[in-house]
Design an enzyme around this catalytic site. Structure first.
Site, PDB file in Angstrom:
ATOM      1  N   GLU A 286       1.195  -1.320  -0.035  1.00 51.59           N
ATOM      2  CA  GLU A 286       0.245   0.411   0.050  1.00 51.59           C
ATOM      3  C   GLU A 286       0.784   1.234  -0.060  1.00 51.59           C
ATOM      4  O   GLU A 286       1.730   1.488   0.597  1.00 51.59           O
ATOM      5  CB  GLU A 286      -0.459  -0.176   1.094  1.00 51.59           C
ATOM      6  CG  GLU A 286      -1.459   1.118   1.708  1.00 51.59           C
ATOM      7  CD  GLU A 286      -2.560   2.330   0.558  1.00 51.59           C
ATOM      8  OE1 GLU A 286      -2.769   2.649  -0.374  1.00 51.59           O
ATOM      9  OE2 GLU A 286      -3.771   0.534  -0.019  1.00 51.59           O
ATOM     10  N   THR A 326      -5.340   1.864  -4.959  1.00 58.53           N
ATOM     11  CA  THR A 326      -4.801   0.702  -5.014  1.00 58.53           C
ATOM     12  C   THR A 326      -5.726  -0.222  -6.122  1.00 58.53           C
ATOM     13  O   THR A 326      -4.775  -0.620  -6.699  1.00 58.53           O
ATOM     14  CB  THR A 326      -5.401   0.020  -3.487  1.00 58.53           C
ATOM     15  OG1 THR A 326      -4.739   0.682  -2.886  1.00 58.53           O
ATOM     16  CG2 THR A 326      -5.384  -1.146  -3.876  1.00 58.53           C
ATOM     17  N   HIS A 445      -1.491   3.405   5.549  1.00 55.43           N
ATOM     18  CA  HIS A 445      -2.748   3.362   5.303  1.00 55.43           C
ATOM     19  C   HIS A 445      -3.293   4.698   6.332  1.00 55.43           C
ATOM     20  O   HIS A 445      -3.292   3.916   7.693  1.00 55.43           O
ATOM     21  CB  HIS A 445      -4.057   2.779   4.570  1.00 55.43           C
ATOM     22  CG  HIS A 445      -4.778   3.520   4.068  1.00 55.43           C
ATOM     23  ND1 HIS A 445      -5.615   4.707   4.637  1.00 55.43           N
ATOM     24  CD2 HIS A 445      -5.602   3.614   2.757  1.00 55.43           C
ATOM     25  CE1 HIS A 445      -6.680   4.560   3.973  1.00 55.43           C
ATOM     26  NE2 HIS A 445      -6.425   4.057   2.322  1.00 55.43           N
ATOM     27  N   ASP A 497       1.581  -0.505  -4.903  1.00 55.63           N
ATOM     28  CA  ASP A 497       0.846  -0.897  -5.611  1.00 55.63           C
ATOM     29  C   ASP A 497       0.561   0.902  -6.733  1.00 55.63           C
ATOM     30  O   ASP A 497      -0.108   0.481  -7.604  1.00 55.63           O
ATOM     31  CB  ASP A 497      -1.021  -0.476  -5.274  1.00 55.63           C
ATOM     32  CG  ASP A 497      -0.909  -0.101  -3.627  1.00 55.63           C
ATOM     33  OD1 ASP A 497       0.029   0.780  -3.545  1.00 55.63           O
ATOM     34  OD2 ASP A 497      -2.487   0.244  -3.191  1.00 55.63           O
ATOM     35  N   HIS A 498       0.635   1.759  -5.603  1.00 58.28           N
ATOM     36  CA  HIS A 498       0.393   3.431  -6.874  1.00 58.28           C
ATOM     37  C   HIS A 498       1.875   4.275  -5.304  1.00 58.28           C
ATOM     38  O   HIS A 498       2.198   3.444  -4.182  1.00 58.28           O
ATOM     39  CB  HIS A 498      -0.264   3.840  -6.469  1.00 58.28           C
ATOM     40  CG  HIS A 498      -1.827   3.694  -4.685  1.00 58.28           C
ATOM     41  ND1 HIS A 498      -1.164   5.073  -4.213  1.00 58.28           N
ATOM     42  CD2 HIS A 498      -2.700   2.907  -4.556  1.00 58.28           C
ATOM     43  CE1 HIS A 498      -2.325   4.951  -2.966  1.00 58.28           C
ATOM     44  NE2 HIS A 498      -2.550   3.879  -3.319  1.00 58.28           N
TER      45      HIS A 498
END
Length: 640
Positions: A286, A326, A445, A497-498
């Protein structure tokens, strides 16, 4: 005429409108001050921020005032002019003031997180209220904020009370109220039909453009445009032309097209020798920006384990994520597909049976799985992966509470997810089949919480701590795997994911899409660094190449080690801006058939506008249009 109207009950609309633009102006001013260092020192740009902002605030107000218009229309004179009725008006105004102040506070936090007004992310969050409300509750002092918002709204009401209750000199009949109401309700209809929030794109500086927007108005625009038809909104070429262009890039020594159909990209990929049945474990992390690693210049030392693994494995230094969410990363890592406009394919309806990495490896005898530390209904992950070749294992698989050291609204701590993963892989090993498992982490996150005592940064103190905790959990996981009988036959892939943030001065700031990837298998892969340009969609075919898997392919990505440097390119996007990056040049496709071209500085990734590049523009259009075409016509399906 206007003077007579303002002497009637409809003058209340003017009071609420003035409050709308006042709150919107103050919100814009605060965000302007916060982002001042990112804005060009240009007086005309600053004037544009506030003048275009006023326009967008006014357009938004036509919708916000609809309940007031309806109420003022329907209440009879005999009720409206009762003294007690003013308290109903106070209540309505207090509710409106509270909503507007609450929205202003929310915009502050959204801007702090994403450096943008409400957009498609806010629309997505509206769907998953449990997770989003839980995340907000765990991240911010909600009770104090709500009390403060209510108190401030009451103070505003007390200040405006005398204007709200001021005597109305003209009673107005239902007939004339109806006429005025029809005129007033026509305004939002006209705005809906002919208006847009496109006026805010007045500047090349993306911060300035976003500041000139209105959060509520932009939210509505994002909600309506959450799905975008490529052929309707973007520049196109003929179907034959686009497929001819992309198929030229797919021709390689080890591939052969299976059909003469002009719209088919199906081809046979052949590698000499036997398939290497290595286990494949992909950890999609993440929000792991490249800038968090010391390899990209970070000096905080928050990724000691990843830094060590980067030195021991194959490190990709020039890899770019396809999007900012995501679900975009999951789309790229599973479907090897350019990011078509609107929503990710993971969340679209009728997304079953797509051509995926899971389906390919499953057809080659692999056990294929997707592991997630939260509940997989979020972002439609359970449905997408279970219908595209993966067995889904999520939070519900952890039945023993002793196996959970910490959890927040997004899921269990990463170390607990990895404990579940190790147990799963031990079970896979007993089946005497190779396995491919993708793990999606959650700890990096907001609210950035994790078990205490694991690292030297206290939980819930910010992004750096969350990054370092995830790094700790990955390091522990790799160490736990070393003693397993399947370790020496396993390739570990660690990829983001990013990025943590994609905000920048430009619409698509390339640097904020750069992500790390580490391929670690000490018994299989020698340490090295690959500096060639790589797209996130290149990862599935590249991994299949490492496994020496011969297969039928529809992937848009390349096996990057069997692709000449002049063909390498990357795709980056928001939900509506589509970027094609190749050879230090960038093409951006946008709605209204807009096309822009830029030179990219290879050192700092800054962009400079240049004249159109016809050949590169043709390639960009061809990739995005053909991907959209195949999805729309259900031609990107897996056939056994």
């Amino acid at each position: 005429m206007l003077k007579k109207i303002f002497a009637t009950r409809f003058k209340l609309l003017a009071i609420v409108y003035l409050f709308i633009i006042s709150v919107s102006f103050l919100t814009r001013l605060v965000l302007f001050i916060k982002s001042f260092s990112q804005i060009d020192p240009n007086p005309l740009q600053i004037i544009g921020i506030f003048l275009i902002g006023l326009l967008n605030d006014t357009l938004m107000s036509t919708f916000f005032l609809i309940p007031f218009v309806l109420y003022l229309w329907l209440v009879p004179n005999k009720i409206y002019f009762k003294k007690w009725h003013r308290f109903i008006l106070y209540g309505l105004c207090l509710l409106a003031f509270t909503i507007l102040v609450f929205n202003a506070v929310s915009e502050w936090f959204f801007w702090d997180e994403f450096s943008t007004r409400y957009n498609f992310i806010a629309v997505d969050y509206l769907i998953y209220t449990t997770e989003v409300i839980g995340n907000i509750w765990q991240s911010y002092p909600i009770v104090k904020l709500i009390i403060g918002i209510v108190v401030l709204s009451i103070l505003v009401l007390l200040f405006t009370k005398k204007y709200i209750k001021a005597e109305v000199t003209n009673r107005i009949s239902f007939k004339y109220r109806t006429l005025i109401t029809l005129i007033l309700l026509l305004l939002p209809v006209l705005v809906f039909l002919f208006g847009s929030n496109g006026a805010k794109q007045f500047s090349k500086n993306q911060y300035a453009s976003e500041l000139s927007g209105n959060g509520m108005y932009d939210f509505g625009a994002a909600f309506i445009n959450n799905q975008l038809d490529y052929d309707k909104f973007y520049k196109t070429n003929s179907v034959n032309a686009i497929f001819t262009t992309v198929k030229k890039d797919f021709i390689a020594n080890n591939s052969q097209f299976q059909s003469d159909s002009s719209t088919s990209i199906t081809r046979t990929i052949t590698y000499p020798g036997d398939q290497k049945n290595y286990n494949l474990i992909m950890i999609s992390v993440e929000s792991l920006s490249g800038d968090f690693l010391s390899r990209f210049g970070n000096t905080e030392h928050i990724t000691p384990n990843l830094d060590s693994l980067a030195n021991q494995g194959l490190f990709f230094s020039n890899l770019f994520a396809t999007g900012t969410r995501t679900v975009r990363g999951l789309e790229a890592l599973s479907l090897s597909l350019p990011p078509t406009p609107g929503q990710s394919e993971v969340k679209r309806p009728n997304n079953e049976g797509r051509f995926s990495l899971g389906n390919v490896l499953k057809s080659k005898g692999y056990t294929t799985q997707y592991l997630y530390g939260g509940y997989g209904y979020f972002d439609n992950m359970n449905y997408f992966f279970s219908n595209n070749g993966y067995e889904v294992i999520d939070r519900s698989a952890i039945t023993n509470e002793k196996d959970i050291h910490y959890e927040n609204i997004w899921g269990v701590a990463d170390e607990d997810l990895f404990t579940l993963a190790v147990k799963t892989f031990d079970a896979n090993y007993k089946l005497k089949k190779p396995f491919f498992s993708q793990i999606m982490t959650t700890s990096n996150h907001r609210p950035y919480t994790y078990p205490e005592g694991r690292i030297d940064i206290p939980s819930h103190t910010g992004r750096s701590g969350a990054v370092k905790y995830t790094d700790y959990a990955i390091g522990k996981f790799i160490n736990d795997c070393r003693s397993k009988p399947w370790f020496n036959n396993t390739i570990f892939v660690i990829v983001a994911d990013h990025c943590a943030s994609s905000a920048g001065k430009t619409e698509l700031p390339i640097k904020n899409y750069r992500i790390p990837m580490i391929v670690y298998a000490p018994s299989i892969i020698k340490p090295s660094t690959f500096n060639g340009l790589t797209s996130q969609i290149d990862i599935p075919p590249t991994l299949l190449g490492m496994l020496n898997v011969s297969y039928t392919s529809k992937f848009f990505g390349f096996d990057i080690f069997n692709t000449p440097a002049n063909l390498r390119r990357a795709f980056i996007s928001t939900y509506q801006n589509l970027g094609y990056y190749k050879g230090n040049q960038l093409i951006i496709l946008s709605p209204q058939q807009k096309v822009e071209a830029f030179n990219v500085d290879s050192t700092n990734f800054t962009t400079t506008p240049i004249k159109s590049l016809p050949a590169l523009e043709k390639e960009a259009i061809s990739y995005y249009q053909s991907a959209s075409y195949l999805l729309h016509h259900r031609l990107y399906q897996f056939k056994k």
